[in-house]
Design a protein around this motif. Structure first.
Motif, PDB file in Angstrom:
ATOM      1  N   THR A 185      -8.567   3.177  -0.393  1.00  0.00           N
ATOM      2  CA  THR A 185      -9.660   2.441  -1.026  1.00  0.00           C
ATOM      3  C   THR A 185      -9.235   2.067  -2.441  1.00  0.00           C
ATOM      4  OG1 THR A 185     -11.264   3.711   0.239  1.00  0.00           O
ATOM      5  CG2 THR A 185     -12.083   2.519  -1.674  1.00  0.00           C
ATOM      6  N   VAL A 186      -9.451   0.806  -2.788  1.00  0.00           N
ATOM      7  CA  VAL A 186      -9.201   0.325  -4.149  1.00  0.00           C
ATOM      8  C   VAL A 186     -10.470  -0.408  -4.571  1.00  0.00           C
ATOM      9  CG1 VAL A 186      -7.787  -1.095  -5.653  1.00  0.00           C
ATOM     10  CG2 VAL A 186      -6.733   0.086  -3.719  1.00  0.00           C
ATOM     11  N   GLY A 187     -11.188   0.156  -5.541  1.00  0.00           N
ATOM     12  CA  GLY A 187     -12.478  -0.414  -5.938  1.00  0.00           C
ATOM     13  C   GLY A 187     -13.460  -0.280  -4.789  1.00  0.00           C
ATOM     14  N   LYS A 188     -14.048  -1.414  -4.362  1.00  0.00           N
ATOM     15  CA  LYS A 188     -14.996  -1.413  -3.242  1.00  0.00           C
ATOM     16  C   LYS A 188     -14.324  -1.728  -1.915  1.00  0.00           C
ATOM     17  CE  LYS A 188     -17.907  -4.280  -5.564  1.00  0.00           C
ATOM     18  NZ  LYS A 188     -19.026  -5.218  -5.651  1.00  0.00           N
ATOM     19  N   VAL A 189     -13.027  -2.052  -1.934  1.00  0.00           N
ATOM     20  CA  VAL A 189     -12.344  -2.537  -0.730  1.00  0.00           C
ATOM     21  C   VAL A 189     -11.586  -1.400  -0.042  1.00  0.00           C
ATOM     22  CG1 VAL A 189     -10.695  -4.213   0.170  1.00  0.00           C
ATOM     23  CG2 VAL A 189     -12.062  -4.773  -1.841  1.00  0.00           C
ATOM     24  N   LYS A 190     -11.799  -1.312   1.274  1.00  0.00           N
ATOM     25  CA  LYS A 190     -11.048  -0.373   2.098  1.00  0.00           C
ATOM     26  C   LYS A 190      -9.992  -1.157   2.867  1.00  0.00           C
ATOM     27  CE  LYS A 190     -14.739   2.934   2.693  1.00  0.00           C
ATOM     28  NZ  LYS A 190     -15.557   3.677   3.631  1.00  0.00           N
ATOM     29  N   ALA A 191      -8.821  -0.531   3.006  1.00  0.00           N
ATOM     30  CA  ALA A 191      -7.720  -1.200   3.701  1.00  0.00           C
ATOM     31  C   ALA A 191      -6.878  -0.165   4.430  1.00  0.00           C
ATOM     32  CB  ALA A 191      -6.868  -1.976   2.708  1.00  0.00           C
ATOM     33  N   ASN A 192      -6.068  -0.655   5.341  1.00  0.00           N
ATOM     34  CA  ASN A 192      -5.128   0.201   6.072  1.00  0.00           C
ATOM     35  C   ASN A 192      -3.719  -0.124   5.607  1.00  0.00           C
ATOM     36  OD1 ASN A 192      -6.935   1.590   7.861  1.00  0.00           O
ATOM     37  ND2 ASN A 192      -7.233  -0.381   8.887  1.00  0.00           N
ATOM     38  N   LEU A 193      -3.005   0.910   5.217  1.00  0.00           N
ATOM     39  CA  LEU A 193      -1.599   0.772   4.830  1.00  0.00           C
ATOM     40  C   LEU A 193      -0.766   1.284   5.989  1.00  0.00           C
ATOM     41  CD1 LEU A 193       0.444   0.157   2.511  1.00  0.00           C
ATOM     42  CD2 LEU A 193       0.340   2.591   1.988  1.00  0.00           C
ATOM     43  N   ARG A 194       0.215   0.484   6.405  1.00  0.00           N
ATOM     44  CA  ARG A 194       1.107   0.875   7.501  1.00  0.00           C
ATOM     45  C   ARG A 194       2.551   0.708   7.050  1.00  0.00           C
ATOM     46  NH1 ARG A 194      -0.265  -3.081  12.068  1.00  0.00           N
ATOM     47  NH2 ARG A 194      -0.436  -4.409  10.273  1.00  0.00           N
ATOM     48  N   ALA A 195       3.383   1.606   7.522  1.00  0.00           N
ATOM     49  CA  ALA A 195       4.827   1.496   7.275  1.00  0.00           C
ATOM     50  C   ALA A 195       5.554   1.832   8.564  1.00  0.00           C
ATOM     51  CB  ALA A 195       5.266   2.432   6.160  1.00  0.00           C
ATOM     52  N   ASN A 196       6.550   1.033   8.889  1.00  0.00           N
ATOM     53  CA  ASN A 196       7.327   1.240  10.107  1.00  0.00           C
ATOM     54  C   ASN A 196       8.803   1.282   9.730  1.00  0.00           C
ATOM     55  OD1 ASN A 196       8.071   1.509  12.757  1.00  0.00           O
ATOM     56  ND2 ASN A 196       7.672  -0.615  13.306  1.00  0.00           N
ATOM     57  N   TRP A 197       9.425   2.477   9.849  1.00  0.00           N
ATOM     58  CA  TRP A 197      10.839   2.645   9.547  1.00  0.00           C
ATOM     59  C   TRP A 197      11.644   2.303  10.789  1.00  0.00           C
ATOM     60  CZ3 TRP A 197       7.266   5.516   6.959  1.00  0.00           C
ATOM     61  CH2 TRP A 197       7.436   5.657   5.581  1.00  0.00           C
ATOM     62  N   LEU A 198      12.415   1.235  10.707  1.00  0.00           N
ATOM     63  CA  LEU A 198      13.294   0.831  11.807  1.00  0.00           C
ATOM     64  C   LEU A 198      14.694   1.336  11.479  1.00  0.00           C
ATOM     65  CD1 LEU A 198      11.888  -2.783  12.169  1.00  0.00           C
ATOM     66  CD2 LEU A 198      11.344  -0.803  13.587  1.00  0.00           C
ATOM     67  N   GLY A 223       9.314  -1.873   7.308  1.00  0.00           N
ATOM     68  CA  GLY A 223       8.286  -2.890   7.121  1.00  0.00           C
ATOM     69  C   GLY A 223       7.008  -2.217   6.642  1.00  0.00           C
ATOM     70  N   ILE A 224       6.373  -2.795   5.618  1.00  0.00           N
ATOM     71  CA  ILE A 224       5.150  -2.224   5.043  1.00  0.00           C
ATOM     72  C   ILE A 224       4.067  -3.305   5.050  1.00  0.00           C
ATOM     73  CG2 ILE A 224       4.142  -1.068   3.040  1.00  0.00           C
ATOM     74  CD1 ILE A 224       7.096  -0.419   2.212  1.00  0.00           C
ATOM     75  N   TRP A 225       2.856  -2.957   5.536  1.00  0.00           N
ATOM     76  CA  TRP A 225       1.729  -3.877   5.597  1.00  0.00           C
ATOM     77  C   TRP A 225       0.522  -3.255   4.932  1.00  0.00           C
ATOM     78  CZ3 TRP A 225       4.587  -2.380   9.785  1.00  0.00           C
ATOM     79  CH2 TRP A 225       5.270  -3.358  10.485  1.00  0.00           C
ATOM     80  N   ILE A 226      -0.316  -4.102   4.349  1.00  0.00           N
ATOM     81  CA  ILE A 226      -1.634  -3.693   3.866  1.00  0.00           C
ATOM     82  C   ILE A 226      -2.628  -4.697   4.443  1.00  0.00           C
ATOM     83  CG2 ILE A 226      -1.364  -4.900   1.652  1.00  0.00           C
ATOM     84  CD1 ILE A 226      -3.281  -1.636   2.056  1.00  0.00           C
TER      85      ILE A 226
END
Length: 194
Positions: free
Chosen positions: A80-93, A100-103
């Motif tokens: 959570t950053v401020g009022k926004v919730k998000a999903n952080l993903r990382a995939n080690w190949l 690869g990193i996604w938000i």
């Protein structure tokens, strides 16, 4: 009758030769010097043999591959950053040598902007007219040898965010061993690793 004393006392033959010939023969040193040089050349060849170096490289690669089997591959975490919730993903190949990193903002979260910075890469997305939230921001980084922690900055803008505004952000540290840490607070965040 007395015998003449002009004869010397008995001296063994080996000592007579040594006494008669003067300094020791140098011929006996050459075989020892030749043997020492041959041994030194053999050691130098074994030391610099490329097959041995290649075998050592293969051995180190096998060790890295075995260690990679114990490493985590995929990580997800809700942040959570401020009022926004998000999903952080990382995939080690590991085989490709990249991560690869996604938000991605959560559905229904009041988000208009998302930004992800890691290493020398950055990606950002804004919500468009027909979308209520932005798409995912993604970066791909090479995996260092040995694998190191990755520091990422995540910025999320809520419904009040306007183009040109600075969105609130968090700096996080991803570890290939399975931890996600907030750099500012030092707190470890809950994650799911596999």
């Amino acid at each position: 009758m007395s015998r003449p004393t002009d004869r010397l006392p008995y001296t063994p033959a080996s000592q007579q030769r040594a006494a008669d010939s003067g300094p020791p023969e140098r011929r006996r040193l050459w075989p020892a010097i030749t043997a020492a040089i041959a041994l030194a050349l053999a050691l130098a060849f074994v030391w610099s043999n490329p097959k041995d170096a290649e075998q050592q490289r293969e051995h180190r690669a096998a060790e890295r591959k075995a260690a990679a089997a114990d490493r985590k591959t995929y990580m997800t975490s809700g942040i959570t950053v401020g009022k926004v919730k998000a999903n952080l993903r990382a995939n080690w190949l590991w085989r490709k040598g990249e991560v690869g990193i996604w938000i991605t903002p959560e559905m229904g979260s009041p988000s208009k902007y998302v930004e992800l910075d890691a290493g020398d890469q950055s990606d950002s997305q804004e919500s468009q007219f027909d979308m209520t939230w932005p798409g995912p921001a993604r970066v791909t980084l090479p995996i260092e040898d040995p694998p190191q922690e990755i520091t990422v900055r995540v910025a999320l803008g809520d419904e009040d965010w306007k183009k040109g505004d600075t969105a609130p952000s968090r700096v996080l540290r991803l570890s290939p061993e399975g931890t996600l840490t907030d750099v500012t607070t030092g707190k470890e965040l809950p994650t799911r690793f596999s």
